[in-house]
Design an enzyme around this catalytic site. Sequence first.
Site, mmCIF file in Angstrom:
data_model
loop_
_atom_site.group_PDB
_atom_site.id
_atom_site.type_symbol
_atom_site.label_atom_id
_atom_site.label_comp_id
_atom_site.label_asym_id
_atom_site.label_seq_id
_atom_site.Cartn_x
_atom_site.Cartn_y
_atom_site.Cartn_z
ATOM 1 N N SER A 119 -3.204 7.276 -1.840
ATOM 2 C CA SER A 119 -4.501 7.769 -1.980
ATOM 3 C C SER A 119 -5.935 6.657 -2.361
ATOM 4 O O SER A 119 -6.041 6.006 -0.842
ATOM 5 C CB SER A 119 -4.266 8.837 -3.403
ATOM 6 O OG SER A 119 -5.912 9.585 -3.664
ATOM 7 N N HIS A 142 -4.673 11.044 2.444
ATOM 8 C CA HIS A 142 -5.213 12.491 2.203
ATOM 9 C C HIS A 142 -6.143 12.423 2.925
ATOM 10 O O HIS A 142 -7.093 11.840 1.412
ATOM 11 C CB HIS A 142 -3.406 13.149 1.398
ATOM 12 C CG HIS A 142 -4.106 13.060 -0.054
ATOM 13 N ND1 HIS A 142 -5.235 13.380 -0.429
ATOM 14 C CD2 HIS A 142 -3.691 12.307 -0.457
ATOM 15 C CE1 HIS A 142 -5.238 12.679 -1.669
ATOM 16 N NE2 HIS A 142 -4.349 12.586 -1.822
#
Length: 241
Positions: A119, A142
């Site tokens: 992340s 993501h």
Amino acid sequence: MRMNHEHNPDEELRKPSTLEAVQQLGQTGVASGGESDIFCMTIIGQIEGHTVLPPQNKTTKYEHMIPQLVAAEQNPKIQGLLIILNTVGGDVEAGLAIAEMIASLTKPTVTVVIGGGHSIGVPIAVAANYSFIASSATMTIHPIRMSGLVIGVPQTFEYMEKMQERVVRFVTDHSRISDQQFKDLMFKTGELNRDIGTSVSGADAVKYGLMDEVGGIGQALARLNGMIGDRKSLDAGGLTQ
């Protein structure tokens, strides 16, 4: 003859013990002391931002990281920084703040991802001059997410889009991955359960140009020492001219 030694509380504040450094900062020394010319910084667990996380969470607090980076930059005894990551991600702005600080340092920097650099850990991992990732490590790419109450108005979605673009721009500016390739990984479906995104292994991270090389602490230290040596040679050359 007995001599009285008065206790000076200010002396303890000036010289934090090794135990205190481990408890507060997760490291055995601080940038203002130590014999090594390499400052090792660890970014582990969840990156904590403006909201304090529950005490059972393993966190890296950005208000601890930023002054340590400033101290390392100012300390003439510190010649280079080794940043070790094993993080699940966390607060987007706090992660970007740490990444920007690392990228703006004038001293040689090397990052090593062990375990995972997921992340918002991705921008931090690519922020250094050179980056390594362990062969067994992974990086999850993501779209950004918001927790808590989200107001369903156009301004909220515009804010999230701009924040996401900041992440994409930083990563592509500090690595060899293209804008389109990074977005393809970010929005890819089928790689993660109930989510969109991609889990990238160590070798794939290098193949995509996200990280520079597969390796661990030994390779990272060798690379950093080489960069420090090159910088000293350049400085010496400048003085002799």
